[in-house]
Design an enzyme around this catalytic site. Sequence first.
Site, PDB file in Angstrom:
ATOM      1  N   ASP A  53       0.830  -1.215   0.000  1.00  0.00           N
ATOM      2  CA  ASP A  53       0.000   0.000   0.000  1.00  0.00           C
ATOM      3  C   ASP A  53       0.862   1.263   0.000  1.00  0.00           C
ATOM      4  O   ASP A  53       0.690   2.152   0.844  1.00  0.00           O
ATOM      5  CB  ASP A  53      -0.931   0.017   1.219  1.00  0.00           C
ATOM      6  CG  ASP A  53      -1.680  -1.279   1.407  1.00  0.00           C
ATOM      7  OD1 ASP A  53      -2.039  -1.893   0.389  1.00  0.00           O
ATOM      8  OD2 ASP A  53      -1.917  -1.680   2.563  1.00  0.00           O
ATOM      9  N   GLU A 302     -11.125   0.016  -2.143  1.00  0.00           N
ATOM     10  CA  GLU A 302     -10.278   0.537  -1.084  1.00  0.00           C
ATOM     11  C   GLU A 302      -9.125   1.330  -1.671  1.00  0.00           C
ATOM     12  O   GLU A 302      -9.006   1.473  -2.890  1.00  0.00           O
ATOM     13  CB  GLU A 302      -9.749  -0.606  -0.208  1.00  0.00           C
ATOM     14  CG  GLU A 302      -8.951  -1.651  -0.954  1.00  0.00           C
ATOM     15  CD  GLU A 302      -8.671  -2.886  -0.108  1.00  0.00           C
ATOM     16  OE1 GLU A 302      -9.251  -3.023   0.970  1.00  0.00           O
ATOM     17  OE2 GLU A 302      -7.869  -3.720  -0.549  1.00  0.00           O
TER      18      GLU A 302
END
Length: 844
Positions: A53, A302
Site C-alpha cells: 500500500d 479501497e
Amino acid sequence: MYESMKWKKLVMLMLVLTLTMPLTAMGSGEGGNKPGSGAVPADPAFTNVSVHDPSIVRDGDTYYVFGSHIEAAKSTDLMRWKTFTNGYTTPNNVLYGNLSQNLAASFKWAGENDSDSKGGFSVWAPDVFWNAGYRNGDGTTGAYMLYYCTSSTYIRSAIGFAVSQNIEGPYTYVDTLVYSGFTANEAYDTNSVINKKWTNTNIPQLISAGKLSGESDKWFNTDGTFANIDYPNAIDPQLMFDKSGKLWMSYGSWSGGIFTLQIDPATGKAIYPGKDSVTKDGRPVDRYFGTKIAGGYYKSGEGPYMVYNKDTDYYYLFETIGWLGADGGYNMRLYRSKNPLGPFVDAAGKSAVLAEDTDNSAVGNKLMGNFLFKREVGDPGTGIGYGYVSPGHNSFYQDPKTGKMFLVFHSRFPQKGEVHEVRVHQMFMNKDGWLVTAPYRYSGESLEKVNRQDLIGEYKFINHGKGTTADMVESSYITLSKNNKVSGDEDGTWKTTGHNDVELTLDGKTYKGVFVKGWDPMSESFVMTFTAMSSDGVAIWGSKQEEKTDSRIVQDVLADLTVGDTSRVIANLNLPLEGARHASIAWTSSNPAVVSSEGVVTRPPSGSLAATVTLTAVVTKGTVSEAKSFALTVLPYTDASMVAKYSFENNVSDSTGSFGAGSVTGNRIDNTGGTLSYSAGVVGQAAVFDGNSGVRLPNKLIDSNQYSVSLWVKPDQLTTYTTTFFGAKDGFNWVSLVPKGPVRDNTMVWSGSGVWYDGIAGLTIPTGEWTHLAYSVDNGTLTVYVNGVQKFSGSNFPDIFTGTDSVFSLGVNWWDAPFKGQLDELQVFEGALNPVQAAELANR
C-alpha cells in the site's frame, strides 16, 4: 462472514518476508538521430523493496513510499529503493518511537494485538505529506503529517495522525479522527476485550462540543451491529489540497464505500459535516463520516487516492477493487470530477458511487489488472514472461518541473505467491483527458516525438478488459501495418494524432493513448510500446517485437525448445504446441505406449528395465519447417518404504518406532490446549478433530526430496485453506494437503515457497465419508492420488524439507481454520509411491 475470513487471511499474507532484491537490467537500447530514438536513457538498474500500500511523497531530491505494517523506503530515481524502517519494533520504532505508548489512544479502539490482528500486525496504509500551515505546539508552522489507520477486524478500525519535523520520523501522535465498527450497545469481537459501543469512540465528545448534531440511528442495523453496508471501514486515509487550498481526507474500504472529510490545515483535525444531508446528485453526506464519493453496498473498493490536474481542471480519484491476495484479482480503477466532493464518474459516465447489487467490475476505468506478456518458446528472456498479479492500492506523483506523472503501487507476480514489491509506472494524459499507464515500469524514459517508421511492426498485445478475476490476461499478437491497418489476433485500424498520440480502433471500439519507449525486461532493451484507453474505460497495451524472418523465428524456437532432463523421465511432459509469433510445434513419438505425442508418460513397472523413446518436434512458421529430436530414458517405478505410521489407536504414537509420538495442540500449530478424541475408523480407531485442535508431529518427519504421504480423510466440513497434513521449513516455505484449496475449491497439494505450487486433484472430496489421499515427491516430480487413482502429476515441485529442521502437523497450521472431521492411518514413506502401492493403500 466471508469478509472476516478474508481479513484473517490478509493478516497471514502480510507476514510475507520483506524483500530487498538488487536487480540490474542490462541491454542495448536503440540509438540514432530520428525522432523518438535519440533520447533513449541508459540501461536501468532496479533495487526492489516490499512496501504494501505505498504512498509516495517527495522531500528535496528523495522520493519516499510509506506503507502498511510500518514499512517505508526511499529512492532518488524511482528505480533503486532502500528501506529504512524497523517494522513493529517498540520501543525505538523508527517512525513512531515508542509505538505502543505513542499510538495507545488509537490502539484503545483497534489494533495492537487485538482480535484478528493478534501479533501486532495492525498499523495500515499511512499517507505522509508536508503541511506548511500546520501549527506546531511551540508556535511555529509547518510539519510532516502522517495519517495512519489501526485495525482489529474488517470493520473495526480508526484513523489517527501524527506529526514530525523530519520526514523519516519519529512522528508524535496528535489525535484519532474517525472510528468505525462501533455498535449501538455493549459488544465484543472474538479474542478482544474492547467494548465496541459507540460511546467508546470520539463521537460523544464531538456531540458535547457541538460538532455533531447527535448520534445517528442509521449507523446501526436493527440488531445494533454496525451498518457497514452503508458506512465505511475507517482505513486508508489520503490527504489532498484542492485548487483553492482546502485540505481533504479521502478514506474507506470495502463495505460502505469511500468517503471524504474536510481537514483543518492548521490543526490537522476533521471538519465534520455535523448533520446529515444529501448532495445535489443524491449521494449521502453523513454528519460524522463525511460525503460518500465511491463504492458501497458491500462491494470491494479501497485505497482511495485523489489528485488535481491543473491542465484538465479535473480531480482524479484512484480506487482499487477486488481482493489483494494473489488469488483475488486486485485491480486499479480511475474516475474524475470537477469537485473534490464529486460526483466522480468513469469514461462511460458511470458513477463511482454504486447502486445496490451493482457489479463493481463494470464501473471505473480499469488501469491495470492481472496480465502476462507471455514468453513463448523462442522468445528472449527466461521463465513464463513479464506480468503482474493483483497490482493495486496505488498513490500518484507528478513532478512539478518535468510534468512527468507516476503511478506507484504494490504488485504480486505470476508463480510467486504472496511476495509483493513496489512498482512505479509512468502515466500519460490521452486526448480525452484520461490517464493511461505505461506497460513497463519506469526506467528513466520520457515522452517524445515518435517516428512513424518506428511504429510499424508486430506487437505483443494486452487487453485488460473490465473484469475482476484471478485469471491472467495473456498477450496475443497484432501487427501495425504501413497502410494503417491492424491485423493478427485483432483487426482494425491505427493512426497517430500528434507527436506521440495514438488512436486505435479495434472491434469497433476506439482507444486513445500514446506511443512511448519502455524497458522490456525479457529482451533487456528499450522497445516501442503503446498504452491507450477506450471510451468505456478499457485499457490496452502493446510492446513491439524485434523484426524477424520466418526462418529466424523457427531457428529461435528450435534453439529454445526443451523437454527437460531426458536421462530420467518419470512424469508427464509439458510439450508446447506453439512457439514465438504463433509458430506451430507438432510432436511424434517412436513409442507412444511409453511416451505419447501429447507427453503422457507410462513408466515401466517396478523391477523392469528403463525404456528409451525418441520424441521429434517439427516447428513451422509460414513455409519454413524444421525438426528437432530428443532421446528419452523413461525410468521404471520403484517401491517406496514406510518410515512412520500413525494409526490413532487411542493415541498418536508411531507404530514403527522410528519417531516419537505426536502432541495435541490448540487451533494453531504452536498453540497449547486442544482436545483429540477417537472413534471407529477405516482400520480400528481414527482421530477425531473438533475444529479447534490439531496434532503436532515430530520435527524432521521428512528430510529429503523423495518422500510420500498417505492418509484417510473424513471431513465434517470443508473450509478453504484448511490443512490435513502440513509440513514447513518456516512460515514462507511449506507444503499443505488441503481438502478444499484456493483453486476452484479443488482438493490439492498446495505449497508456498519462492514460487507457489498448486497440485490440483480436479475434484473436491466429499464431506461425511472416507476418502484416501496420497501424494509423492520424487526430486521435484509431484504426483497426487485420490482413492488410489492418479489425479495430478507435475514437475518443479519445491524441495522444502531436505536438510532442515522442519515442523509437521495434522489439522492445523499457523494461519487457517483447523480441520474438523476424522483422520486415520497416516503413513509416511521414503521414496515415491508407485501406482500399485497407491492403489493398495486405498484398498480398504
